[in-house]
Design a protein around this motif. Sequence first.
Motif, short mmCIF file in Angstrom:
data_model
loop_
_atom_site.label_atom_id
_atom_site.label_comp_id
_atom_site.label_asym_id
_atom_site.label_seq_id
_atom_site.Cartn_x
_atom_site.Cartn_y
_atom_site.Cartn_z
N PRO A 137 0.97 -1.22 -0.04
CA PRO A 137 0.06 -0.14 -0.28
C PRO A 137 0.78 1.47 0.03
CG PRO A 137 0.10 -1.43 1.98
CD PRO A 137 0.97 -1.70 1.05
N GLY A 138 0.49 2.31 -0.56
CA GLY A 138 0.77 3.30 -0.47
C GLY A 138 2.20 3.71 -1.43
N PRO A 139 3.00 5.14 -1.63
CA PRO A 139 3.86 5.06 -2.63
C PRO A 139 5.26 3.98 -2.25
CG PRO A 139 3.78 7.05 -1.29
CD PRO A 139 2.50 6.18 -0.99
N VAL A 140 5.40 3.30 -3.26
CA VAL A 140 6.66 2.54 -2.86
C VAL A 140 8.17 2.21 -3.88
CG1 VAL A 140 6.07 0.23 -3.16
CG2 VAL A 140 8.49 0.62 -1.40
N ASP A 141 9.78 2.43 -4.28
CA ASP A 141 9.38 2.45 -5.49
C ASP A 141 10.14 0.73 -5.15
OD1 ASP A 141 11.80 1.55 -6.98
OD2 ASP A 141 13.07 2.58 -6.13
N PRO A 142 9.85 0.30 -6.45
CA PRO A 142 9.23 -1.31 -6.95
C PRO A 142 10.46 -1.86 -6.66
CG PRO A 142 8.30 -0.11 -8.26
CD PRO A 142 8.45 0.80 -7.60
N ALA A 143 11.83 -0.89 -7.47
CA ALA A 143 12.91 -1.60 -6.48
C ALA A 143 13.21 -1.99 -5.43
CB ALA A 143 14.25 -1.43 -7.90
N ARG A 144 13.21 -1.74 -4.48
CA ARG A 144 13.12 -1.84 -3.22
C ARG A 144 12.18 -2.57 -2.52
NH1 ARG A 144 16.76 1.83 -0.85
NH2 ARG A 144 15.52 1.88 0.94
N ILE A 145 11.31 -3.71 -3.17
CA ILE A 145 10.64 -4.60 -2.63
C ILE A 145 11.71 -5.91 -2.35
CG2 ILE A 145 8.49 -5.73 -2.17
CD1 ILE A 145 7.27 -3.46 -4.06
N LEU A 146 11.68 -6.40 -1.65
CA LEU A 146 12.60 -7.46 -1.87
C LEU A 146 11.91 -8.60 -0.48
CD1 LEU A 146 15.86 -5.59 -0.72
CD2 LEU A 146 15.19 -6.09 -2.64
N TYR A 147 12.24 -9.56 -0.97
CA TYR A 147 12.23 -10.71 -0.06
C TYR A 147 13.62 -11.31 -0.46
CZ TYR A 147 12.08 -13.42 -4.99
OH TYR A 147 12.63 -14.24 -5.38
N VAL A 148 13.16 -12.91 0.23
CA VAL A 148 13.64 -14.47 1.17
C VAL A 148 13.66 -15.32 1.09
CG1 VAL A 148 14.27 -13.94 3.62
CG2 VAL A 148 15.58 -15.36 1.34
N GLU A 149 12.61 -16.22 0.19
CA GLU A 149 11.94 -17.42 0.35
C GLU A 149 12.67 -18.61 1.17
OE1 GLU A 149 8.95 -18.82 -3.77
OE2 GLU A 149 11.50 -19.05 -3.53
N LEU A 150 11.81 -18.89 2.29
CA LEU A 150 11.76 -19.71 3.42
C LEU A 150 11.49 -20.96 3.29
CD1 LEU A 150 12.16 -17.48 6.81
CD2 LEU A 150 13.66 -17.59 5.04
N ALA A 151 11.03 -21.18 2.32
CA ALA A 151 10.29 -22.41 1.83
C ALA A 151 9.62 -22.33 -0.11
CB ALA A 151 8.79 -22.59 2.03
N PRO A 152 10.37 -23.45 -0.65
CA PRO A 152 10.43 -23.19 -1.50
C PRO A 152 8.96 -22.76 -2.25
CG PRO A 152 11.44 -24.98 -1.24
CD PRO A 152 10.98 -24.83 -0.26
N GLY A 153 9.15 -21.83 -3.51
CA GLY A 153 7.64 -21.72 -3.90
C GLY A 153 6.57 -20.83 -3.16
N ALA A 154 7.23 -19.88 -2.22
CA ALA A 154 6.88 -19.27 -1.55
C ALA A 154 6.30 -18.05 -2.27
CB ALA A 154 7.33 -18.84 -0.28
N LEU A 155 7.22 -17.16 -2.39
CA LEU A 155 6.48 -15.86 -3.57
C LEU A 155 5.69 -16.43 -4.78
CD1 LEU A 155 7.09 -13.06 -3.88
CD2 LEU A 155 9.09 -13.38 -5.93
N GLU A 156 5.60 -17.57 -4.77
CA GLU A 156 4.79 -18.04 -6.05
C GLU A 156 3.23 -17.78 -5.21
OE1 GLU A 156 2.81 -18.17 -10.46
OE2 GLU A 156 5.04 -17.84 -9.08
N ARG A 157 3.36 -18.21 -4.51
CA ARG A 157 1.70 -18.53 -3.29
C ARG A 157 1.79 -17.22 -2.92
NH1 ARG A 157 4.40 -22.42 -1.73
NH2 ARG A 157 4.46 -21.51 0.62
N ALA A 158 2.43 -16.79 -2.54
CA ALA A 158 2.31 -14.82 -2.09
C ALA A 158 1.83 -13.43 -3.54
CB ALA A 158 3.39 -15.09 -1.40
N LYS A 159 1.72 -14.11 -4.33
CA LYS A 159 1.92 -12.88 -5.39
C LYS A 159 0.57 -11.75 -4.77
CE LYS A 159 5.18 -14.44 -9.09
NZ LYS A 159 5.12 -14.68 -10.40
N GLY A 160 0.48 -10.90 -5.11
CA GLY A 160 -0.40 -9.89 -5.34
C GLY A 160 -0.48 -8.33 -3.71
#
Length: 165
Positions: A137-160
């Motif tokens: 939510p709100g203004p944020v530079d997309p290049a600064r949104i970072l993640y680390v998966e601790l379980a394989p495939g987590a990002l795919e299920r988290a999209k949105g």
Amino acid sequence: MAELELTTRPESPDDAAQIERLHDRAFGPGRYARTAYRLREGRPHRPDLSFTTLVGTLLVGSVRLSAVRSGAINAVMLGPLAVEPAFEGRGIAGALIRESLDACRAAGEELVMLVGDPPYYSRFGFQVAAPGSLVLPGPVDPARILYVELAPGALERAKGAVSPL
């Protein structure tokens, strides 16, 4: 200069006032307008995943993590991460990040995200999220949104959209 003995430990309820003062010094009043703060506003952080660093009884560093939801999974948002300015460059932030990620793994968390500097956080396994994959939510530079998966495939299920829990 003598080396100072640093102690990293789980955050305690007694640390709250010192942490708030640390945040004031490290970030100033403008922090409340930032997107990451808006996700945390009015909601408690996860004390089981949050840590402090002390020199004697002086609190010199803190990291907090908060519960969020994105797509089909619950995740956690790392931050704020703060180190007393006089103690920067001593590895305190890195130790706090590693401790919190270890706690997340032990707690069975699948995904940790944050808004931050990619070159700094990449050493801890964080990657830049593909544009539009994690929507904050709100203004944020997309290049600064970072993640680390601790379980394989987590990002795919988290999209949105990312929302607080």
